[in-house]
Design a protein around this motif. Structure first.
Motif, PDB file in Angstrom:
ATOM      1  N   THR A   5      -6.411  11.879   7.038  1.00  0.00           N
ATOM      2  CA  THR A   5      -5.382  12.836   7.438  1.00  0.00           C
ATOM      3  C   THR A   5      -5.669  14.163   6.754  1.00  0.00           C
ATOM      4  O   THR A   5      -6.608  14.280   5.951  1.00  0.00           O
ATOM      5  CB  THR A   5      -3.978  12.333   7.026  1.00  0.00           C
ATOM      6  N   ALA A   6      -4.831  15.147   7.033  1.00  0.00           N
ATOM      7  CA  ALA A   6      -5.010  16.463   6.415  1.00  0.00           C
ATOM      8  C   ALA A   6      -4.790  16.390   4.907  1.00  0.00           C
ATOM      9  O   ALA A   6      -5.436  17.097   4.141  1.00  0.00           O
ATOM     10  CB  ALA A   6      -4.045  17.471   7.032  1.00  0.00           C
ATOM     11  N   THR A   7      -3.871  15.523   4.471  1.00  0.00           N
ATOM     12  CA  THR A   7      -3.595  15.403   3.043  1.00  0.00           C
ATOM     13  C   THR A   7      -4.447  14.348   2.360  1.00  0.00           C
ATOM     14  O   THR A   7      -4.544  14.334   1.135  1.00  0.00           O
ATOM     15  CB  THR A   7      -2.108  15.058   2.811  1.00  0.00           C
ATOM     16  N   GLN A   8      -5.066  13.453   3.141  1.00  0.00           N
ATOM     17  CA  GLN A   8      -5.944  12.415   2.602  1.00  0.00           C
ATOM     18  C   GLN A   8      -7.267  12.442   3.369  1.00  0.00           C
ATOM     19  O   GLN A   8      -7.440  11.709   4.348  1.00  0.00           O
ATOM     20  CB  GLN A   8      -5.294  11.036   2.695  1.00  0.00           C
ATOM     21  N   PRO A   9      -8.196  13.284   2.931  1.00  0.00           N
ATOM     22  CA  PRO A   9      -9.430  13.455   3.695  1.00  0.00           C
ATOM     23  C   PRO A   9     -10.409  12.291   3.571  1.00  0.00           C
ATOM     24  O   PRO A   9     -11.388  12.227   4.308  1.00  0.00           O
ATOM     25  CB  PRO A   9     -10.028  14.734   3.097  1.00  0.00           C
ATOM     26  N   TYR A  10     -10.163  11.358   2.661  1.00  0.00           N
ATOM     27  CA  TYR A  10     -11.077  10.229   2.473  1.00  0.00           C
ATOM     28  C   TYR A  10     -10.459   8.962   3.048  1.00  0.00           C
ATOM     29  O   TYR A  10      -9.244   8.769   3.005  1.00  0.00           O
ATOM     30  CB  TYR A  10     -11.399  10.025   0.993  1.00  0.00           C
ATOM     31  N   ALA A  11     -11.299   8.068   3.564  1.00  0.00           N
ATOM     32  CA  ALA A  11     -10.822   6.832   4.181  1.00  0.00           C
ATOM     33  C   ALA A  11     -10.455   5.774   3.146  1.00  0.00           C
ATOM     34  O   ALA A  11      -9.666   4.881   3.427  1.00  0.00           O
ATOM     35  CB  ALA A  11     -11.883   6.291   5.136  1.00  0.00           C
ATOM     36  N   LEU A  12     -11.007   5.866   1.939  1.00  0.00           N
ATOM     37  CA  LEU A  12     -10.771   4.850   0.917  1.00  0.00           C
ATOM     38  C   LEU A  12      -9.324   4.850   0.446  1.00  0.00           C
ATOM     39  O   LEU A  12      -8.750   5.889   0.143  1.00  0.00           O
ATOM     40  CB  LEU A  12     -11.695   5.075  -0.285  1.00  0.00           C
ATOM     41  N   ARG A  13      -8.745   3.667   0.374  1.00  0.00           N
ATOM     42  CA  ARG A  13      -7.398   3.476  -0.160  1.00  0.00           C
ATOM     43  C   ARG A  13      -7.476   2.433  -1.267  1.00  0.00           C
ATOM     44  O   ARG A  13      -8.416   1.647  -1.338  1.00  0.00           O
ATOM     45  CB  ARG A  13      -6.427   2.983   0.918  1.00  0.00           C
ATOM     46  N   LEU A  14      -6.467   2.390  -2.124  1.00  0.00           N
ATOM     47  CA  LEU A  14      -6.376   1.394  -3.195  1.00  0.00           C
ATOM     48  C   LEU A  14      -5.082   0.626  -3.024  1.00  0.00           C
ATOM     49  O   LEU A  14      -4.014   1.225  -2.915  1.00  0.00           O
ATOM     50  CB  LEU A  14      -6.387   2.062  -4.574  1.00  0.00           C
ATOM     51  N   GLN A  15      -5.169  -0.701  -3.004  1.00  0.00           N
ATOM     52  CA  GLN A  15      -3.984  -1.548  -2.909  1.00  0.00           C
ATOM     53  C   GLN A  15      -4.055  -2.565  -4.039  1.00  0.00           C
ATOM     54  O   GLN A  15      -4.917  -3.434  -4.048  1.00  0.00           O
ATOM     55  CB  GLN A  15      -3.915  -2.251  -1.562  1.00  0.00           C
ATOM     56  N   VAL A  16      -3.158  -2.444  -5.012  1.00  0.00           N
ATOM     57  CA  VAL A  16      -3.130  -3.350  -6.154  1.00  0.00           C
ATOM     58  C   VAL A  16      -2.379  -4.616  -5.753  1.00  0.00           C
ATOM     59  O   VAL A  16      -1.290  -4.539  -5.181  1.00  0.00           O
ATOM     60  CB  VAL A  16      -2.465  -2.684  -7.374  1.00  0.00           C
TER      61      VAL A  16
ATOM     62  N   THR B 125      -7.671  -5.447  -6.868  1.00  0.00           N
ATOM     63  CA  THR B 125      -7.503  -4.195  -6.152  1.00  0.00           C
ATOM     64  C   THR B 125      -8.276  -4.297  -4.854  1.00  0.00           C
ATOM     65  O   THR B 125      -9.497  -4.461  -4.853  1.00  0.00           O
ATOM     66  CB  THR B 125      -8.027  -2.993  -6.965  1.00  0.00           C
ATOM     67  N   LEU B 126      -7.544  -4.253  -3.758  1.00  0.00           N
ATOM     68  CA  LEU B 126      -8.142  -4.272  -2.434  1.00  0.00           C
ATOM     69  C   LEU B 126      -8.505  -2.833  -2.077  1.00  0.00           C
ATOM     70  O   LEU B 126      -7.740  -1.912  -2.355  1.00  0.00           O
ATOM     71  CB  LEU B 126      -7.148  -4.861  -1.433  1.00  0.00           C
ATOM     72  N   LEU B 127      -9.661  -2.649  -1.475  1.00  0.00           N
ATOM     73  CA  LEU B 127     -10.142  -1.310  -1.122  1.00  0.00           C
ATOM     74  C   LEU B 127     -10.239  -1.175   0.400  1.00  0.00           C
ATOM     75  O   LEU B 127     -11.335  -1.122   0.959  1.00  0.00           O
ATOM     76  CB  LEU B 127     -11.509  -1.048  -1.766  1.00  0.00           C
ATOM     77  N   PRO B 128      -9.092  -1.126   1.099  1.00  0.00           N
ATOM     78  CA  PRO B 128      -9.149  -1.007   2.552  1.00  0.00           C
ATOM     79  C   PRO B 128      -9.469   0.419   2.977  1.00  0.00           C
ATOM     80  O   PRO B 128      -9.264   1.365   2.220  1.00  0.00           O
ATOM     81  CB  PRO B 128      -7.738  -1.393   2.987  1.00  0.00           C
ATOM     82  N   ASP B 129      -9.982   0.554   4.188  1.00  0.00           N
ATOM     83  CA  ASP B 129     -10.196   1.879   4.763  1.00  0.00           C
ATOM     84  C   ASP B 129      -8.957   2.273   5.547  1.00  0.00           C
ATOM     85  O   ASP B 129      -8.394   1.473   6.290  1.00  0.00           O
ATOM     86  CB  ASP B 129     -11.417   1.889   5.682  1.00  0.00           C
ATOM     87  N   GLY B 130      -8.511   3.496   5.356  1.00  0.00           N
ATOM     88  CA  GLY B 130      -7.355   4.016   6.079  1.00  0.00           C
ATOM     89  C   GLY B 130      -7.761   5.179   6.964  1.00  0.00           C
ATOM     90  O   GLY B 130      -8.909   5.627   6.927  1.00  0.00           O
ATOM     91  N   ASP B 131      -6.832   5.649   7.734  1.00  0.00           N
ATOM     92  CA  ASP B 131      -7.091   6.801   8.596  1.00  0.00           C
ATOM     93  C   ASP B 131      -7.129   8.068   7.752  1.00  0.00           C
ATOM     94  O   ASP B 131      -6.344   8.248   6.833  1.00  0.00           O
ATOM     95  CB  ASP B 131      -6.003   6.924   9.667  1.00  0.00           C
TER      96      ASP B 131
ATOM     97  N   CYS C  23       0.839  -1.205   0.000  1.00  0.00           N
ATOM     98  CA  CYS C  23       0.000   0.000   0.000  1.00  0.00           C
ATOM     99  C   CYS C  23       0.876   1.258   0.000  1.00  0.00           C
ATOM    100  O   CYS C  23       0.527   2.247  -0.619  1.00  0.00           O
ATOM    101  CB  CYS C  23      -0.926  -0.029   1.195  1.00  0.00           C
ATOM    102  N   ASP C  24       2.007   1.224   0.698  1.00  0.00           N
ATOM    103  CA  ASP C  24       2.886   2.391   0.753  1.00  0.00           C
ATOM    104  C   ASP C  24       3.451   2.717  -0.626  1.00  0.00           C
ATOM    105  O   ASP C  24       3.596   3.865  -0.989  1.00  0.00           O
ATOM    106  CB  ASP C  24       4.034   2.149   1.730  1.00  0.00           C
ATOM    107  N   ILE C  25       3.783   1.686  -1.393  1.00  0.00           N
ATOM    108  CA  ILE C  25       4.349   1.905  -2.718  1.00  0.00           C
ATOM    109  C   ILE C  25       3.301   2.511  -3.640  1.00  0.00           C
ATOM    110  O   ILE C  25       3.565   3.461  -4.353  1.00  0.00           O
ATOM    111  CB  ILE C  25       4.888   0.581  -3.308  1.00  0.00           C
ATOM    112  N   GLU C  26       2.065   1.974  -3.626  1.00  0.00           N
ATOM    113  CA  GLU C  26       1.020   2.466  -4.514  1.00  0.00           C
ATOM    114  C   GLU C  26       0.585   3.886  -4.169  1.00  0.00           C
ATOM    115  O   GLU C  26       0.055   4.585  -5.002  1.00  0.00           O
ATOM    116  CB  GLU C  26      -0.202   1.531  -4.497  1.00  0.00           C
ATOM    117  N   GLN C  27       0.806   4.354  -2.940  1.00  0.00           N
ATOM    118  CA  GLN C  27       0.419   5.708  -2.575  1.00  0.00           C
ATOM    119  C   GLN C  27       1.231   6.732  -3.360  1.00  0.00           C
ATOM    120  O   GLN C  27       0.819   7.858  -3.514  1.00  0.00           O
ATOM    121  CB  GLN C  27       0.604   5.939  -1.079  1.00  0.00           C
TER     122      GLN C  27
END
Length: 166
Positions: free
Chosen positions: A38-49, A30-36, A3-7
């Motif tokens: 943050t100020a730079t990422q206001p949405y919880a949705l994340r993408l993990q290929v 593509t996994l769609l986990p919820d993340g925390d 997930c860190d790489i795809e960000q």
């Protein structure tokens, strides 16, 4: 983690990554986990290929009518869950109590009805649970050409040796 790489990739780069992986392996997830948030990422949705190799039957089980290639199916053939390995099978390092097929089931839909995992592949026939790599139909021909080329080179080397000997 993956997930860190795809960000670091933007959405268009992620689309290109998914397309390439789908063509090479036959399918991609593509996994769609919820993340925390943050100020730079206001949405919880994340993408993990995830690579296709990360999805497979638990404990290396054989395919059945309701389990095929790590996809748990309903009796009608609709996908219910996907079994994700904890790590890529090619990067497995034996440790005490660990297994190459260790992983967890991820439901296709969450409690809210939102998809938790996307399965990208080109469906070529009804009831097809997994994709087929783009070059799979011609892989045998390529292998035969390789063997033929090797045989021709070996014949030329032997002919040269015979010429030197005579």
């Amino acid at each position: 983690t993956d997930c860190d790489i795809e960000q670091q990739l933007n959405f268009y780069q992620l689309q290109a990554l998914v397309l390439r992986s789908t063509l090479e392996s036959g399918d991609c997830f593509t996994l769609l986990p919820d993340g925390d948030r943050t100020a730079t990422q206001p949405y919880a949705l994340r993408l993990q290929v995830l690579e296709a190799d990360r999805v497979g039957n638990p404990l290396g089980q054989m395919d059945t009518a309701t389990l095929a290639g790590g996809v748990k199916l309903t009796p009608s053939g609709a996908p219910l869950e996907y079994h994700l390995y904890n790590q890529h099978p090619g990067s497995y390092l034996p440790a005490a109590g660990s297994s190459i097929f260790a992983g967890q089931w991820v439901a296709r839909l969450g409690r809210s009805g939102r998809r938790r995992i996307l399965h990208h592949f080109r469906k070529l026939r009804p009831g097809m649970p997994r994709g087929v790599p783009y070059l799979a139909p011609i892989i045998d021909c390529i292998k035969q050409i390789s063997r033929y080329t090797d045989a021709e080179i070996m014949a030329a080397v032997i002919t040269a040796y015979l010429t030197v000997f005579i």
